[in-house]
Design a protein around this motif. Structure first.
Motif, PDB file in Angstrom:
ATOM      1  N   LEU A   1      -3.065  -9.196 -17.354  1.00 26.25           N
ATOM      2  CA  LEU A   1      -2.686  -9.630 -16.011  1.00 26.25           C
ATOM      3  C   LEU A   1      -2.665  -8.420 -15.083  1.00 26.25           C
ATOM      4  N   PRO A   2      -3.187  -8.572 -13.879  1.00 24.40           N
ATOM      5  CA  PRO A   2      -3.114  -7.461 -12.922  1.00 24.40           C
ATOM      6  C   PRO A   2      -1.679  -7.229 -12.474  1.00 24.40           C
ATOM      7  N   MET A   3      -1.444  -6.077 -11.904  1.00 26.06           N
ATOM      8  CA  MET A   3      -0.082  -5.658 -11.597  1.00 26.06           C
ATOM      9  C   MET A   3       0.642  -6.625 -10.662  1.00 26.06           C
ATOM     10  N   THR A   4      -0.006  -7.027  -9.586  1.00 28.45           N
ATOM     11  CA  THR A   4       0.656  -7.912  -8.629  1.00 28.45           C
ATOM     12  C   THR A   4       1.098  -9.199  -9.312  1.00 28.45           C
ATOM     13  N   ALA A   5       0.193  -9.759 -10.099  1.00 28.01           N
ATOM     14  CA  ALA A   5       0.533 -10.986 -10.804  1.00 28.01           C
ATOM     15  C   ALA A   5       1.697 -10.740 -11.746  1.00 28.01           C
ATOM     16  N   GLN A   6       1.642  -9.629 -12.445  1.00 22.84           N
ATOM     17  CA  GLN A   6       2.736  -9.327 -13.386  1.00 22.84           C
ATOM     18  C   GLN A   6       4.066  -9.243 -12.671  1.00 22.84           C
ATOM     19  N   ILE A   7       4.053  -8.581 -11.514  1.00 23.80           N
ATOM     20  CA  ILE A   7       5.324  -8.417 -10.808  1.00 23.80           C
ATOM     21  C   ILE A   7       5.860  -9.767 -10.348  1.00 23.80           C
ATOM     22  N   LEU A   8       4.964 -10.600  -9.838  1.00 23.12           N
ATOM     23  CA  LEU A   8       5.421 -11.918  -9.385  1.00 23.12           C
ATOM     24  C   LEU A   8       5.932 -12.748 -10.558  1.00 23.12           C
ATOM     25  N   ILE A   9       5.186 -12.697 -11.653  1.00 24.18           N
ATOM     26  CA  ILE A   9       5.622 -13.463 -12.828  1.00 24.18           C
ATOM     27  C   ILE A   9       6.958 -12.920 -13.339  1.00 24.18           C
ATOM     28  N   PHE A  10       7.035 -11.605 -13.370  1.00 22.57           N
ATOM     29  CA  PHE A  10       8.294 -10.996 -13.831  1.00 22.57           C
ATOM     30  C   PHE A  10       9.461 -11.482 -12.976  1.00 22.57           C
ATOM     31  N   LEU A  11       9.268 -11.469 -11.666  1.00 20.59           N
ATOM     32  CA  LEU A  11      10.355 -11.877 -10.781  1.00 20.59           C
ATOM     33  C   LEU A  11      10.694 -13.347 -10.967  1.00 20.59           C
ATOM     34  N   ALA A  12       9.659 -14.151 -11.210  1.00 18.95           N
ATOM     35  CA  ALA A  12       9.926 -15.575 -11.427  1.00 18.95           C
ATOM     36  C   ALA A  12      10.770 -15.769 -12.678  1.00 18.95           C
ATOM     37  N   PHE A  13      10.380 -15.111 -13.764  1.00 19.35           N
ATOM     38  CA  PHE A  13      11.176 -15.190 -14.985  1.00 19.35           C
ATOM     39  C   PHE A  13      12.568 -14.614 -14.765  1.00 19.35           C
ATOM     40  N   PHE A  14      12.580 -13.537 -14.027  1.00 19.39           N
ATOM     41  CA  PHE A  14      13.855 -12.878 -13.776  1.00 19.39           C
ATOM     42  C   PHE A  14      14.814 -13.836 -13.074  1.00 19.39           C
ATOM     43  N   ALA A  15      14.280 -14.573 -12.121  1.00 22.25           N
ATOM     44  CA  ALA A  15      15.123 -15.535 -11.404  1.00 22.25           C
ATOM     45  C   ALA A  15      15.735 -16.525 -12.381  1.00 22.25           C
ATOM     46  N   ALA A  16      14.935 -16.954 -13.353  1.00 19.55           N
ATOM     47  CA  ALA A  16      15.441 -17.957 -14.290  1.00 19.55           C
ATOM     48  C   ALA A  16      16.462 -17.346 -15.249  1.00 19.55           C
ATOM     49  N   PHE A  17      16.132 -16.196 -15.796  1.00 17.44           N
ATOM     50  CA  PHE A  17      16.942 -15.665 -16.880  1.00 17.44           C
ATOM     51  C   PHE A  17      18.149 -14.862 -16.390  1.00 17.44           C
ATOM     52  N   ALA A  18      17.993 -14.180 -15.254  1.00 16.07           N
ATOM     53  CA  ALA A  18      19.125 -13.408 -14.738  1.00 16.07           C
ATOM     54  C   ALA A  18      20.276 -14.339 -14.365  1.00 16.07           C
ATOM     55  N   VAL A  19      19.924 -15.541 -13.884  1.00 19.70           N
ATOM     56  CA  VAL A  19      20.970 -16.500 -13.556  1.00 19.70           C
ATOM     57  C   VAL A  19      21.661 -16.970 -14.828  1.00 19.70           C
ATOM     58  N   LYS A  20      20.868 -17.188 -15.863  1.00 16.35           N
ATOM     59  CA  LYS A  20      21.417 -17.744 -17.104  1.00 16.35           C
ATOM     60  C   LYS A  20      22.388 -16.788 -17.790  1.00 16.35           C
ATOM     61  N   ILE A  21      22.008 -15.502 -17.786  1.00 10.93           N
ATOM     62  CA  ILE A  21      22.721 -14.594 -18.712  1.00 10.93           C
ATOM     63  C   ILE A  21      24.171 -14.271 -18.320  1.00 10.93           C
ATOM     64  N   PRO A  22      24.748 -14.290 -17.186  1.00 12.08           N
ATOM     65  CA  PRO A  22      24.160 -14.074 -15.883  1.00 12.08           C
ATOM     66  C   PRO A  22      24.326 -12.616 -15.479  1.00 12.08           C
ATOM     67  N   MET A  23      23.471 -12.187 -14.552  1.00 12.32           N
ATOM     68  CA  MET A  23      23.566 -10.820 -14.059  1.00 12.32           C
ATOM     69  C   MET A  23      24.144 -10.806 -12.650  1.00 12.32           C
ATOM     70  N   PHE A  24      24.774  -9.698 -12.312  1.00  7.77           N
ATOM     71  CA  PHE A  24      25.175  -9.477 -10.927  1.00  7.77           C
ATOM     72  C   PHE A  24      23.912  -9.479 -10.076  1.00  7.77           C
ATOM     73  N   PRO A  25      23.849 -10.052  -8.905  1.00 11.90           N
ATOM     74  CA  PRO A  25      24.888 -10.774  -8.172  1.00 11.90           C
ATOM     75  C   PRO A  25      24.779 -12.284  -8.287  1.00 11.90           C
ATOM     76  N   VAL A  26      24.073 -12.792  -9.296  1.00 14.00           N
ATOM     77  CA  VAL A  26      23.951 -14.246  -9.421  1.00 14.00           C
ATOM     78  C   VAL A  26      24.872 -14.749 -10.533  1.00 14.00           C
ATOM     79  N   HIS A  27      26.042 -14.165 -10.615  1.00 15.06           N
ATOM     80  CA  HIS A  27      26.941 -14.475 -11.719  1.00 15.06           C
ATOM     81  C   HIS A  27      28.078 -15.404 -11.328  1.00 15.06           C
ATOM     82  N   THR A  28      28.241 -15.664 -10.033  1.00 14.10           N
ATOM     83  CA  THR A  28      29.521 -16.284  -9.636  1.00 14.10           C
ATOM     84  C   THR A  28      29.642 -17.738 -10.071  1.00 14.10           C
ATOM     85  N   TRP A  29      28.534 -18.347 -10.516  1.00 14.32           N
ATOM     86  CA  TRP A  29      28.665 -19.711 -11.024  1.00 14.32           C
ATOM     87  C   TRP A  29      29.429 -19.731 -12.340  1.00 14.32           C
ATOM     88  N   LEU A  30      29.349 -18.632 -13.084  1.00 12.72           N
ATOM     89  CA  LEU A  30      29.907 -18.652 -14.437  1.00 12.72           C
ATOM     90  C   LEU A  30      31.435 -18.779 -14.463  1.00 12.72           C
TER      91      LEU A  30
END
Lengths: 671, 508
Positions: free
Chosen positions: B204-233
């Protein structure tokens, strides 16, 4: 030998589990029998191990017991390293522990937590043995934290008392500050050496001296200096060196037997032991040694001073412990590791003795600890009196008592030392000798000599005595009528006598231990830093050593302190009040303990709480939830409201919008 | 390795079908529902033990694979399999569910059958999520799993349960939508494959990787959760019933961590190497900032929830220091240590947080309050409870000899290889965790009996004792002998490190 070492370590653990989990079933007698049997077994086997190593020349034992885990090329193992240093520590730990176990039968006789107490001190013995027998940093850290855990449990043993539960939390957190440094130190060493094993890390010592680590762009630090200073921060927590000493005086909230075992003889010396164990590393870092020297000297002198103004008998002994730990630390900084361990050993005996004697006095005084209500006790408790005198003489370094040899060696070693800061340290430890003699005999005279002041007991009875026994403790608070102190039962006095013996004779081993090759396999000293070798050149025997010592300033300072104490507290008891009034500013500073506690409470503890509040209020609640989350929700609501107004219901509006949309799409695809 | 026995399917469908059976058979008979639910949970747990026993150590291959066409038109398959990362998490799931079912006994009084059914179905879905090797299958489980959790919080939850549920839903849903887009993009790029293992090999080219990474990050950072998307927990925990909190903390948070290892790192290693500073920074904020915030909480569940977030900071830190280690030292030694440390931390946190929430549940069942100020001196009336509580509290502070120490120790050692300050800041947890946990213990457990309610407290009954005892056993076992767990994971993580060390940018 493997099995023997395993038994030594595991017997107390097993006993602790039995006494702790099945305390109700086996009862009081069962609990103390099983733990004393186990610790006794450990002691006997430790003695055998000591004999084998020291006299039969059994080679150093260094083996893995099991692999804790393996990953990424790193072996994390549990294993034992037994050499003369370890064997000596094992002997001291199990002996003092055994004495304290026996003593506890008498001291805790009517405490409802009897079984729990035996479980804890047995567990402590296990943890301490794991610490001293470790052959790697993982196990060292395990033992290090495990003794901290037991200390936490024992300081808070009387969990109903707010002061006790405050003190144990404080002790744990302050120790954690030290452990934080300790962990960083371990990480630094593992980073470079790629191993947790002592032998493998030590092998890299010289190479590590030249390695540097970049802390900040453009700011490099000697890797070894950094690692060892951080490791020593761990020791500062555990061995209560300034400024991480604040937990130790408060730890006196725990029952007296554990003050003797944990907070005087064994656990608090773990830091000293650790630095001595790491001598193959510390020798290559002058910066770390110098740091240790200065911290130790400050602790030795300034903590001793606080002992002068304490009225609680246990607190005097506690500040004395701080000061003596400072002496050991100074010895480490001067590369006189053997002297530090030697003083560790003699101190373990005479300080455990003094604590247990203080406990005996406290029993006789019906759990009153204030010396202002004591006096003249020598007539009522001859055994306690005699043994306390031996302990006191050993502590001040009176000739022919153990403390004389070990302290003299330290002071002279510092005198020879070339480590930066040695001159500063030398003067402080020398003056400290006077202070030590003064506070020790102030206590001794106030307790055992002079007029009886029992009638003032009600004035100094605190909210709780040392031994506020949970359910039935309150009875101690009611009037007993006139106090009639009496000698304690044999389970109390026998350990006193047994501890008094080594408090005298332990010093006579100075020849082989300090100037011989006792520690040849364990401690490492660079030739140019070997101050003990310089001191040992003229050593011809115990008697000559004593005679030489009589001509040194330390002896005369000790005598001056003793005589001053006699003059102030026997001859002219009216004088201390006058002097205290004259020097009231100084007294106030000492009584405030230099303000460490106030600072920690207000700035560190209070500051963290305020910061936490602030972050929560403005971070989580306001910024994230208020603005981002609920703000988004509100914005969506706002946009939706606007969007609703677009739904006008007029067909031509929709048609118009559709056309625009179509145009946008076409543009987007064509271009 | 593949077996004749579809053990993964069994682990997925046994609890799901068992859950529906429990619902139908036990609707009007709570006792039947409890017995049936327990039987299903125990059977699933026993079945999962075969996974542990039959698992081949020393290989990074997917094991126990099952492969069946599902939606042939889109090349979607029912493809299951586990490796050293997912297998331990499945065991954690089956064990925790057994404990939750036992804990419900006597504690849950309303709609017992529904409650148990929700947890059993959720268990099947979570196992499906951990074992799915097809992206669509994964996504289906990933989303479906949320439904029972919404119900659990929404039906058996506290007074603000509607707010908490919606917050939980919106947060997690928003994240997963981005993930879906990323998955479809890769489907197109790979020429029509939804196989996760194919994605791993996809250049995958870099731009695509970064976008995909961020998309996954949005899903998983909320789940785990990471600051600053932690306040639901904290909100979700406070409102959730005990069992909900336990599953949420012990298993659901781990999905975020699992996602990082299964998707983010192997699919977009080059983007991860660029964006690791972001993740590391957020992890350190979680450890320090959240530690301070935990200190001042007055609600026990909130305090433990914040403590969870801080502990999860070690997971993400351990996962993402690999690249920094390589940049700063020039080799990958220490990367496995960090990732394995994060994994151990996840498993350990599963035990400890489950235990802490169960302990709060024990108190809540008796006094119906989660307020720290309503307690004090609990040890006087509940000595056994106090023993367990102090043990788990110590594990929470990372005391050596308990599981809480292992992962943190590994991550700190690895972090030092990356940078001194990483280790320094991470190690502050020693102080912060001790402060907030022991202060909690002091106020709840120690002291004189705080009030009349505390004086009436009854100590643990046999059922509660058993649940606490099982967790204590695992907390100590993992602390004293983590080797077996590492043996299972080592090969997979070593393989992962080799994989992320190679650039996936298309050759020019």
């Amino acid at each position: 030998m493997d099995t023997v070492y395993l038994i030594i370590v595991l017997a107390p653990l097993l006993a602790a589990a039995i006494a702790g989990l099945f305390g109700r079933q086996i009862g009081r007698i069962g609990a103390h029998s099983v733990t004393i049997l186990a610790v006794g077994l450990s002691f006997v086997l430790s003695a055998v191990v000591f004999y084998q190593h020291v006299f039969n020349g059994v080679p150093v034992y260094n083996e893995t017991v099991y692999t804790w885990m393996f990953t990424d090329g790193l072996h994390f193992e549990i294993g034992f390293l037994v050499d003369n240093l370890t064997a000596l520590m094992m002997l001291v730990v199990t002996f003092v522990s055994l004495m304290v176990h026996v003593y506890t039968i008498g001291y805790m006789a009517d405490d409802p937590g009897y079984q729990r107490f035996f479980a804890y001190i047995s567990l402590f013995t296990f943890a301490m043995l794991m610490l001293v027998m470790a052959n790697n940093f993982l196990q060292l850290f395990f033992g290090w934290e495990a003794v901290g855990l037991v200390s936490y449990l024992l300081i808070g043993f009387w969990y109903k008392r707010p002061t006790a539960t405050y003190a144990n939390m404080k002790a744990f957190i302050v120790n954690r500050v030290g452990d934080f440094g300790f962990l960083i130190g371990i990480a630094t060493l593992v980073f470079y050496a790629g191993s947790l094993n002592y032998t493998e890390v030590f092998a890299e010592a010289e190479a590590m001296r030249d390695a540097v680590i970049t802390i900040w762009p453009g700011w490099t630090f000697g890797l070894l200096d950094l690692a060892l200073i951080f490791l020593f921060i761990g020791a500062m927590g555990k061995s209560a060196q300034v400024p991480l000493h604040v937990w130790l005086p408060d730890s006196m909230e725990g029952p007296t037997p554990i003050s003797a075992l944990i907070h005087a003889a064994t656990m608090v010396t773990a830091g000293i032991f650790m630095v001595a164990r790491m001598s193959p590393l510390y020798e290559y870092s002058v910066a770390a040694l110098s740091f240790i020297l200065v911290i130790g000297a400050i602790t030795a002198f300034f903590m001793g001073l606080i002992g002068l103004v304490q009225n609680d008998i246990k607190r005097v002994v506690a500040y004395s412990t701080l000061s003596q730990l400072g002496y050991m630390t100074v010895a480490l900084g001067a590369s006189a590791y053997a002297a530090a361990v030697f003083h560790l050993m003699t101190h373990a005996f005479f300080k455990a003795l003094l604590f247990l004697a203080a406990g005996s006095v406290i029993i006789a005084m019906h759990h009153l600890q204030d010396m202002r209500a004591m006096g003249g006790l020598r007539r009522y408790m001859p055994v306690t009196y005699a043994t306390a005198l031996i302990g006191s003489l050993a502590l001040i370094g009176f000739p022919f008592f153990s403390g004389f040899f070990s302290k003299d060696a330290i002071i002279e070693a510092v005198g020879y030392s070339q480590t930066p800061g040695a001159t500063f340290a030398y003067w402080l430890v020398l003056l400290g000798v006077f202070v030590t003699a003064l506070y020790t005999f102030r206590m001794f005279f106030l307790v055992f000599h002079g007029e009886e002041r029992f009638d003032q007991a009600h004035k100094y009875m605190p909210d709780h005595g040392d031994d506020h026994h949970d359910e039935n403790g309150d009875e101690h608070h009611h009037d007993h009528g006139p106090l009639k102190p009496k000698e304690s039962p044999w389970v109390v006095t026998v350990p006193l006598v047994l501890l008094a013996i080594p408090s005298v004779v332990a010093g006579y081993f100075i020849g082989p231990i300090l100037f011989g090759d006792f520690f040849a396999d364990s401690l490492f000293v660079l030739e140019e830093q070997d101050v003990l070798a310089q001191k040992g050149k003229g050593y011809t025997g115990v008697l000559a050593f004593v005679l030489h010592g009589l001509m040194l300033p330390a002896f005369w300072l000790a005598m001056a302190g003793l005589v001053s104490a006699w003059y102030l507290y026997i001859r002219r008891p009216d004088l201390p009040g006058v002097i205290a009034h004259r020097l009231r500013l100084g007294v106030r500073i000492l009584e405030a303990k230099y303000g460490f506690d106030t600072f920690n409470d207000r700035v560190l503890a209070g500051g963290s709480r305020r910061l936490g509040h602030w972050l929560w209020r403005y971070g989580d609640v306001f910024a994230i939830d208020g603005v981002l989350v609920n703000g988004t929700a509100r914005s969506v609501g706002w946009i939706a409201a606007r969007a609703r107004s677009i739904q006008t219901g007029f067909l031509y509006h929709y048609a118009f919008v559709m056309i625009i949309g179509l145009l946008v799409l076409i543009f987007a695809f064509v271009i | 390795m593949s077996t004749e026995w579809p053990i993964l399917s069994l682990l997925i469908w046994l609890p799901i079908l068992g859950g529906f059976l429990t619902l139908t058979a036990g609707r009007d008979a709570p006792l039947v529902a409890l017995r049936l639910g327990l039987a299903v949970a125990v059977a699933t747990f026993v079945a999962s033990l075969f996974l542990w026993l039959g698992f081949e150590r020393g290989t990074a291959e997917m094991q126990f694979q099952e492969f069946r066409p599902w939606i042939a038109a889109f090349n979607v398959h029912y493809h299951l399999g586990v490796d050293g990362i997912s297998m331990p998490l499945i065991l954690l799931t089956t064990l925790t569910t057994v404990l939750v079912v036992i804990a419900a006994w006597g504690s849950v009084k309303e709609r017992v059958a529904y409650y148990l059914a929700a947890f059993l179905v959720m268990q099947g879905l979570m196992i499906g999520m951990f074992s799915a090797l097809d992206a669509v299958l994964f996504y289906v489980f990933f989303e479906a799993m949320l439904i029972p959790m919404f119900l659990v919080i929404g039906i058996w939850g506290g007074p603000r349960r509607v707010y908490a549920t919606i917050k939980f839903f919106l947060y997690t849903f928003l994240g997963s939508v981005f993930m879906l887009i990323a998955l479809i993009y890769m489907y197109v790029q790979s020429g029509g494959s939804f196989a996760i293992l194919d994605f791993h090999q996809l250049p995958l080219p870099m731009t695509a990787q970064i976008l995909i990474f961020l998309a996954f990050f949005a899903a998983f950072a909320v789940k785990i959760p990471m600051f600053p998307v932690h306040t639901w927990l904290p909100d979700a925990h406070v409102e959730a019933p005990t069992g909900g909190s336990v599953i949420l903390a012990a298993v659901m948070l781990k999905i975020g961590g699992y996602g990082f290892l299964r998707f983010s790192l192997p699919i977009t290693p080059d983007a991860a190497a660029v964006l690791d500073v972001l993740v590391i920074t957020l992890s350190l904020i979680a450890i320090v900032y959240i530690g301070l915030v935990a200190l001042i909480q007055s609600d026990m569940k909130k305090l433990i929830a914040y403590s969870s977030i801080a502990h999860m900071g070690f997971v993400t830190l351990g996962f993402f220091i690999a690249f920094m280690i390589y940049r700063n030292t020039g080799d990958w030694s220490g990367a496995t240590l960090g990732i394995a440390g994060g994994m151990v931390q996840m498993i350990s946190h599963g035990f400890i947080s489950a235990a802490m929430f169960l302990a709060v549940g024990v108190l809540y069942d008796r006094l119906h309050s989660r307020n720290i100020a309503d307690y004090g001196g609990v040890v006087n009336t509940m000595p056994w409870f106090a023993v367990f509580f102090v043990l788990f509290a110590m594990a929470n502070t990372g005391l050596p000899g308990t599981s809480g120490f292992v992962g943190e120790f590994m991550v700190i050692l690895a972090a030092f290889r990356a940078d001194f300050w990483l280790a320094f800041l991470a190690a502050t947890t020693l102080i912060l965790a001790a402060a907030y946990t022991l202060w909690l213990v002091k106020r709840v457990v120690f002291g004189e009996i705080g009030n009349d309610n505390v004086a009436q407290l009854k100590d643990l009954d046999r059922r509660e004792f058993f649940v606490m005892g099982v967790l204590a056993f695992f907390v100590l076992l993992l602390g004293v002998w983590p080797a077996p767990l590492l043996e299972v994971m080592n090969a997979t993580i070593d393989h992962l490190v080799v994989h992320i060390a190679e650039s996936k940018l298309p050759a020019l």
